[in-house]
Design an enzyme around this catalytic site. Structure first.
Site: not given
Ligand SMILES: Nc1nc2c(c(=O)[nH]1)N=C([C@H](O)[C@H](O)COP(=O)(O)OP(=O)(O)OP(=O)(O)O)CN2
Length: 138
Positions: A14, A33, A39, A41, A79-80, A127
């Site tokens: 997404h 993002c 990117h 997940h 999926d995918h 996620e």
């Molecule tokens: N309220 C939300 N905030 C965020 C969303 C969301 O859907 N709702 N999504 C994202 C990004 O898509 C993604 O999840 C960010 O990943 P990341 O920050 O890398 O998270 P990780 O858990 O993999 O890594 P950490 O370093 O532990 O944070 C962002 N925000």
């Protein structure tokens, strides 16, 4: 009241961006993002259904039935895939977990009502291993 859950797994890509904003503002708010090509997940989806165990089966819902429902109604569609471009029920919507989980709820709630008296209780969507959202239909 007993709560029964099924966990499913899927991969999807997404991009978080608001099309009414400039690229600069999207980068400022969503950071990496908002990168143009998105990117991916490894999502985990946990669907919880509530109800009374049936006196004949002891089941709130047959977990095989719940698994098949989640697979056909959601997993096969996401999926995918790229949530922003490939998934009908996400088209034109923000591809955040919050918006995604509400759309998943709408589909599963309607589909469940057609096959059982058990009701959807919660949808939990991971996620990443550390980021997840819960929705209770409220
Ligand atoms: N309220 C939300 N905030 C965020 C969303 C969301 O859907 N709702 N999504 C994202 C990004 O898509 C993604 O999840 C960010 O990943 P990341 O920050 O890398 O998270 P990780 O858990 O993999 O890594 P950490 O370093 O532990 O944070 C962002 N925000």
């Amino acid at each position: 009241m007993v709560y029964v859950s099924r966990k499913e797994h899927f991969n999807a890509a997404h991009r978080l961006f608001n099309p009414t904003w400039s690229d600069e503002k999207n980068s400022e708010v969503f950071g990496a993002c908002a990168n143009v090509n998105g990117h991916g997940h490894n999502f985990e989806l946990i669907v919880t259904v509530k109800g009374e165990p049936h006196p004949d089966t002891g089941f709130v819902i047959d977990l095989k039935v719940l698994a098949d429902l989640v697979k056909t109604e959601i997993i096969d569609k996401v999926d995918h895939r790229n949530l922003n471009v490939d998934v009908d029920f996400m088209r034109g919507k923000m591809a955040s977990c919050e918006v995604f989980v509400v759309e998943i709820w709408k589909i599963l709630d309607q589909a469940l009502a057609q096959i059982t008296e058990a009701r959807l209780h919660r949808i939990r969507l991971y996620e990443t291993p550390r980021n997840y959202v819960d929705y209770y239909g409220e």
